[in-house]
Design an enzyme around this catalytic site. Sequence first.
Site, PDB file in Angstrom:
ATOM      1  N   GLY A   1       2.962   1.898  10.703  1.00 19.76           N
ATOM      2  CA  GLY A   1       4.014   3.034  10.648  1.00 19.76           C
ATOM      3  C   GLY A   1       4.810   3.374  12.011  1.00 19.76           C
ATOM      4  O   GLY A   1       5.544   4.230  12.041  1.00 19.76           O
TER       5      GLY A   1
ATOM      6  N   SER B   1       3.888  -2.726  10.084  1.00 19.95           N
ATOM      7  CA  SER B   1       5.451  -2.691  10.463  1.00 19.95           C
ATOM      8  C   SER B   1       6.149  -4.044  10.037  1.00 19.95           C
ATOM      9  O   SER B   1       6.893  -4.484  10.306  1.00 19.95           O
ATOM     10  CB  SER B   1       5.889  -2.280  11.829  1.00 19.95           C
TER      11      SER B   1
ATOM     12  N   ASN C   1       0.858  -1.166  -0.027  1.00 18.31           N
ATOM     13  CA  ASN C   1       0.171   0.113   0.064  1.00 18.31           C
ATOM     14  C   ASN C   1       0.946   1.387  -0.037  1.00 18.31           C
ATOM     15  O   ASN C   1       1.533   1.419   1.078  1.00 18.31           O
ATOM     16  CB  ASN C   1      -0.947  -0.126   1.310  1.00 18.31           C
ATOM     17  N   TRP C   2       0.837   2.049  -1.166  1.00 13.23           N
ATOM     18  CA  TRP C   2       1.701   2.862  -1.358  1.00 13.23           C
ATOM     19  C   TRP C   2       1.373   4.307  -0.679  1.00 13.23           C
ATOM     20  O   TRP C   2       1.966   5.322  -0.611  1.00 13.23           O
ATOM     21  CB  TRP C   2       2.208   3.332  -2.729  1.00 13.23           C
ATOM     22  N   LYS C   3       0.060   4.330  -0.126  1.00 15.66           N
ATOM     23  CA  LYS C   3      -0.517   5.438   0.450  1.00 15.66           C
ATOM     24  C   LYS C   3      -0.337   6.667  -0.249  1.00 15.66           C
ATOM     25  O   LYS C   3      -0.440   6.666  -1.661  1.00 15.66           O
ATOM     26  CB  LYS C   3       0.058   5.437   1.896  1.00 15.66           C
TER      27      LYS C   3
ATOM     28  N   HIS D   1      -9.373   1.112   5.361  1.00 12.85           N
ATOM     29  CA  HIS D   1      -8.155   1.293   5.935  1.00 12.85           C
ATOM     30  C   HIS D   1      -8.307   2.393   7.124  1.00 12.85           C
ATOM     31  O   HIS D   1      -9.054   3.094   7.292  1.00 12.85           O
ATOM     32  CB  HIS D   1      -7.097   1.903   5.194  1.00 12.85           C
TER      33      HIS D   1
ATOM     34  N   GLU E   1      -6.411   4.890   8.221  1.00 12.19           N
ATOM     35  CA  GLU E   1      -6.286   5.959   8.038  1.00 12.19           C
ATOM     36  C   GLU E   1      -7.483   6.868   7.573  1.00 12.19           C
ATOM     37  O   GLU E   1      -8.103   7.823   8.233  1.00 12.19           O
ATOM     38  CB  GLU E   1      -4.954   6.155   6.876  1.00 12.19           C
TER      39      GLU E   1
ATOM     40  N   GLY F   1       3.128  -1.266   4.360  1.00 11.49           N
ATOM     41  CA  GLY F   1       3.035   0.319   3.971  1.00 11.49           C
ATOM     42  C   GLY F   1       4.360   0.549   3.511  1.00 11.49           C
ATOM     43  O   GLY F   1       5.216   0.433   2.294  1.00 11.49           O
ATOM     44  N   GLY F   2       5.254   1.097   4.700  1.00 10.64           N
ATOM     45  CA  GLY F   2       6.450   1.875   4.663  1.00 10.64           C
ATOM     46  C   GLY F   2       7.555   0.853   3.798  1.00 10.64           C
ATOM     47  O   GLY F   2       8.165   1.275   2.782  1.00 10.64           O
TER      48      GLY F   2
ATOM     49  N   GLU G   1      -5.029  -5.000  10.632  1.00 10.14           N
ATOM     50  CA  GLU G   1      -3.896  -4.180  10.893  1.00 10.14           C
ATOM     51  C   GLU G   1      -4.091  -3.357  12.208  1.00 10.14           C
ATOM     52  O   GLU G   1      -4.959  -2.511  12.231  1.00 10.14           O
ATOM     53  CB  GLU G   1      -3.620  -3.191   9.681  1.00 10.14           C
TER      54      GLU G   1
HETATM   55  P1  13P Z   1       3.755  -0.041   7.690  1.00  9.69           P
HETATM   56  O1  13P Z   1       3.922  -1.219   6.913  1.00  9.69           O
HETATM   57  O2  13P Z   1       4.153   1.364   7.126  1.00  9.69           O
HETATM   58  O3  13P Z   1       3.357   0.084   9.110  1.00  9.69           O
HETATM   59  O4  13P Z   1       1.874   0.322   7.109  1.00  9.69           O
HETATM   60  C1  13P Z   1       1.046  -0.672   7.251  1.00  9.69           C
HETATM   61  C2  13P Z   1      -0.241  -0.467   6.544  1.00  9.69           C
HETATM   62  O5  13P Z   1      -1.081   0.710   6.802  1.00  9.69           O
HETATM   63  C3  13P Z   1      -0.600  -1.102   5.157  1.00  9.69           C
HETATM   64  O6  13P Z   1      -1.807  -0.487   4.809  1.00  9.69           O
END
Ligand code: 13P
Length: 243
Positions: free
Chosen positions: A171, A204, A9-11, A96, A98, A225-226, A165
């Site tokens: 993150g 993470s 997920n590149w956000k 998600h 966020e 994510g990251g 999640e």
């Molecule tokens: P991280 O891997 O950066 O913790 O993010 C997880 C995430 O929100 C994937 O959707």
Amino acid sequence: MRKTVIAGNWKMHMTCASAKEFMETFLPLSKDLPLDRRVIIAPPFTAISSLATILEGTHINLSSQNVHWEDSGAFTAEISPSMLLEHNVRYAIVGHSEPRKYFSESDEQINLRAKSAQTHGLIPIVCVGESLEQRERGEAERVIRRQVEQGLEQTDLSNLVIAYEPIWAIGTGKTCEANEANRICGLIRQWAGFNDLLIQYGGSVKPGNIDEIMSMSDIDGVLVGGASLEPQNFARIANYQAR
Ligand code: 13P
């Protein structure tokens, strides 16, 4: 045997130029994956079209980071299923944490998005997970169960992915302990009442913990994510070695 689903997920990261650069490194590093591994990238909307061209004929699938329940209309900033299908998008992340947190997305809206995705032939990736405060108050299971039951209402569970999640692990570098993530994923499977449900863990995930996470019996993949922004790291994750 359930398939494995590895998604990045590149956000709100990556321009078209940086997405192209990413794929120049990532595609050769991920070309020999076992056939039961599905790899998905969820770029920002602006990079979907150019990635659709770059990924044509490869084993990498595209996901959106959202999808609306109407096919068109006065819904500023939203995206419709047909707009995504035009670019070979196959998956849609919904719910998600966020958008749940910053835009007050409700379980009812998330359910509408998931159903709309399925009706149009997209596979929803429905995210659930508790906050740190909810976990500390002993409410994690109740919160996740409500998200699962309301989010998945009247959906086709054989055509859907759930991503567990925990918000406190997103993150932060604090991964949920693999056994605990596996326990929650097992409960989700039980609450959903469908043994073949595909369940990812997210929060993470990185090259250093992927092998342990993927050795868990109830975890069928990861939502990253990251670490998905860096092609070598994401390739290492896609090439995990199950213990
Ligand atoms: P991280 O891997 O950066 O913790 O993010 C997880 C995430 O929100 C994937 O959707």
